[in-house]
Design a protein around this motif. Structure first.
Motif, PDB file in Angstrom:
ATOM      1  N   SER A 171      33.482  42.422  34.795  1.00  0.00           N
ATOM      2  CA  SER A 171      33.902  42.794  36.152  1.00  0.00           C
ATOM      3  C   SER A 171      32.949  43.801  36.775  1.00  0.00           C
TER       4      SER A 171
ATOM      5  N   THR B 242      37.500  39.730  46.827  1.00  0.00           N
ATOM      6  CA  THR B 242      38.481  40.814  46.762  1.00  0.00           C
ATOM      7  C   THR B 242      38.569  41.290  45.311  1.00  0.00           C
TER       8      THR B 242
ATOM      9  N   GLU C 222      41.227  41.412  43.612  1.00  0.00           N
ATOM     10  CA  GLU C 222      42.094  40.452  42.931  1.00  0.00           C
ATOM     11  C   GLU C 222      41.301  39.220  42.472  1.00  0.00           C
TER      12      GLU C 222
ATOM     13  N   ALA D 101      39.297  40.179  39.474  1.00  0.00           N
ATOM     14  CA  ALA D 101      40.192  40.222  38.314  1.00  0.00           C
ATOM     15  C   ALA D 101      40.421  38.815  37.775  1.00  0.00           C
ATOM     16  N   ASP D 102      40.680  37.884  38.663  1.00  0.00           N
ATOM     17  CA  ASP D 102      40.912  36.501  38.276  1.00  0.00           C
ATOM     18  C   ASP D 102      39.675  35.898  37.615  1.00  0.00           C
TER      19      ASP D 102
ATOM     20  N   ASN E 215      46.696  39.254  36.097  1.00  0.00           N
ATOM     21  CA  ASN E 215      47.246  39.857  37.308  1.00  0.00           C
ATOM     22  C   ASN E 215      46.464  41.117  37.682  1.00  0.00           C
ATOM     23  N   LYS E 216      46.653  41.532  38.915  1.00  0.00           N
ATOM     24  CA  LYS E 216      45.935  42.668  39.478  1.00  0.00           C
ATOM     25  C   LYS E 216      46.286  43.974  38.777  1.00  0.00           C
TER      26      LYS E 216
ATOM     27  N   TYR F 164      43.678  46.586  37.095  1.00  0.00           N
ATOM     28  CA  TYR F 164      43.536  47.972  37.553  1.00  0.00           C
ATOM     29  C   TYR F 164      43.746  48.955  36.406  1.00  0.00           C
TER      30      TYR F 164
END
Length: 150
Positions: free
Chosen positions: A99, A112, A114, A117-118, A124-125, A129
């Motif tokens: 990431s 984004t 999100e 993350a995907d 999930n977000k 985080y």
């Protein structure tokens, strides 16, 4: 009576000296165990990084153990022994490194948080985080802003 007592003590000492655990054998077993765990851990790192197994959102310990021809118990012990946490933290460390590349690489600037993350295998977000902040000390948004300002 004293002779019987001394005889029993002698028998006990002889038995103990003959059947007591051999420390060098224990040390050898420990060393062999450490070597095996180290080998398993290195195979896990190789497969996870080379094959990008960390991108699989539903990756389980059993899946990785099967892939490296080990069992779950030994794989878990090796990860606990040689990394800074359990299986989930181990896999998340690869996801976080990936990431960071996506957050600073330029070609994903329009993504984004999100979506990043995907792309990195998080389901999930919130888990993204939490893992990101735990590993870097800042949120993904803060990390991206800091890296873009440099």
């Amino acid at each position: 009576m004293i002779a019987i007592g001394l005889t029993l003590v002698c028998i006990a000492l002889i038995w103990y000296s003959k059947y007591r655990p051999n420390k060098t054998q224990e040390q050898t077993t420990f060393k062999e165990d450490e070597d095996e765990l180290s080998e398993i851990f290195n195979r896990a790192i190789e497969v996870v990084s080379r094959e990008k197994y960390f991108l699989n959102k539903s990756l389980k310990l059993s899946d990785l153990a099967k892939e490296i021809s080990s069992n779950e118990r030994l794989l878990s012990r090796s990860i606990n022994r040689f990394s800074n946490g359990n299986f989930n933290k181990f896999i998340n460390s690869f996801r976080i490194e990936h990431s960071k590349e996506l957050l600073t690489g330029g070609q994903f600037d329009h993504y984004t948080i999100e979506a990043i993350a995907d792309e990195c295998g998080f389901s999930n977000k919130v888990s993204f985080y939490n893992a990101f902040k735990s590993e870097t000390g800042m949120s993904p948004t803060q990390f991206r802003a800091v890296k873009q300002s440099n």
